[in-house]
Design an enzyme around this catalytic site. Structure first.
Site, mmCIF file in Angstrom:
data_model
loop_
_atom_site.group_PDB
_atom_site.id
_atom_site.type_symbol
_atom_site.label_atom_id
_atom_site.label_comp_id
_atom_site.label_asym_id
_atom_site.label_seq_id
_atom_site.Cartn_x
_atom_site.Cartn_y
_atom_site.Cartn_z
ATOM 1 N N ASP A 103 -2.692 4.546 84.449
ATOM 2 C CA ASP A 103 -1.727 5.569 84.110
ATOM 3 C C ASP A 103 -0.665 5.584 85.209
ATOM 4 O OD1 ASP A 103 -1.285 7.957 82.186
ATOM 5 O OD2 ASP A 103 -1.231 8.949 84.131
ATOM 6 N N TYR A 145 5.519 15.262 74.738
ATOM 7 C CA TYR A 145 4.835 15.984 75.815
ATOM 8 C C TYR A 145 5.500 15.805 77.179
ATOM 9 C CZ TYR A 145 2.469 11.850 77.821
ATOM 10 O OH TYR A 145 2.187 10.657 78.452
ATOM 11 N N TYR A 228 5.108 13.760 86.270
ATOM 12 C CA TYR A 228 6.012 13.974 85.142
ATOM 13 C C TYR A 228 7.458 14.258 85.530
ATOM 14 C CZ TYR A 228 1.767 13.600 82.607
ATOM 15 O OH TYR A 228 0.603 13.092 82.116
ATOM 16 N N HIS A 288 -6.014 4.936 75.562
ATOM 17 C CA HIS A 288 -5.393 5.131 76.869
ATOM 18 C C HIS A 288 -6.442 5.188 77.985
ATOM 19 C CE1 HIS A 288 -2.202 6.230 79.598
ATOM 20 N NE2 HIS A 288 -2.789 7.359 79.922
#
Length: 310
Positions: A103, A145, A228, A288
């Site tokens: 990730d 998201y 993010y 994922h």
């Protein structure tokens, strides 16, 4: 699990937690987690590589799990994570290591390889390839998201309706699907799954409890910033080329493949312009969370790569 040991290192003014196992006969492997993960997400891989003759180290990145929160979370940059990794290797007197990232862990893994190629034996990433520039999501609906979580205050309010266990549970469910998590205009991301939605079959309640306990400690302020609210930033290097051997493992049912241009970037070989010595492996049923979903298969791929590039 009881074989894994835990220590703390004072790195750049923060007390960072590391999990570790193995004797370093063949070398060291450092595992970098993503979100909503902690060191625990690498439990299967750590034990496997230790049994194969390597020392496995998995830190909780700054602001995550049992590691300290930075004093000014929103000031943290990707360069801080790279510097933390260098500090960990130096503190443990490790001259060179394999770096494995999952990730958003792909970013410090690859940035470290670009900046410090003499300290890296090879890089493995799961679920995200090397990206020399930041991500752009301009063509995805506004309910996506990442777009929502980049908006100051919105995710904080969304997550704040629930306890940490419920937040992690919902995110695991959403991220294990093959579709992009996108909310309607009158929805929040946490509304896309409820308690009637089962956990993935490979993710046990005890696993959820382990994650929830550490997110109850750390909270979500730092994870919302890193990654993010910093994903738009590219690699701070004039020549962002990876000059060490690399392996990319991607689940064919990983929703990240639906990011704009992602699948073509990988399958067309464009990624190899930046990572010339790259092996790409797709796992047909992989999601994922491929290293938790299919640990034995992923362990085999990792160990084969490690032993090839010792």
């Amino acid at each position: 699990m009881e074989k894994i040991e835990h220590s703390y290192l004072n790195i750049r003014g923060l007390r960072l937690h590391i999990a570790h196992i193995g004797k370093e006969e063949l070398g060291t492997v450092v595992f970098l987690h993503g979100f909503p993960k902690i060191w625990y997400s690498w439990r299967h891989q750590m034990i496997a590589v230790a049994e194969a003759g390597f020392r496995a180290i998995a830190p909780d990145l700054r602001g995550y799990g049992l590691s300290d929160q930075p004093p000014e979370p929103e000031s943290t940059t990707w360069e801080d994570l790279v510097a933390d990794l260098l500090g960990i290797l130096d503190s443990l007197s490790i001259p060179k290591a394999f770096i494995v990232g999952k990730d958003f862990g792909f970013k410090p893994a690859y940035e470290f390889a670009v900046d410090h190629p003499d300290r890296v034996s090879g890089v493995i990433t799961l679920g995200v390839p090397f990206m020399p520039t930041g991500f752009s999501f301009a063509t995805i609906p506004k309910g996506f998201y990442i777009t929502r979580w980049r908006e100051p205050g919105r995710a904080e309010a969304d997550f704040g309706r629930f306890d940490a266990k419920r937040v992690v549970r919902t995110i695991y469910i959403l991220f294990s699907r093959s579709e992009l998590p996108i909310a309607e205009e009158n929805q929040e991301i946490m509304d896309l799954a409820d308690l009637s939605t089962p956990l993935p079959s490979w993710f046990a309640e005890e696993d959820l409890a382990a994650y929830a306990a550490l997110y109850e400690k750390s909270g979500f302020r730092f994870p919302l910033h890193m990654p993010y609210r910093t994903l738009h930033l590219g690699i701070n290097n004039a020549d962002p080329k990876v000059r060490v051997p690399a392996l990319l493992v991607f689940g064919e049912k990983d929703y990240v493949l639906k990011f704009p241009g992602m699948e073509d970037y990988i399958r067309s070989g464009t990624v190899k312009r930046y990572v010339p010595d790259l092996e790409i492996i797709f796992m047909p049923e992989g999601s994922h969370f491929v290293q938790e979903q299919f640990p034995d298969q992923v362990n085999e791929l990792i160990i084969k790569f490690l032993k090839t590039h010792i």
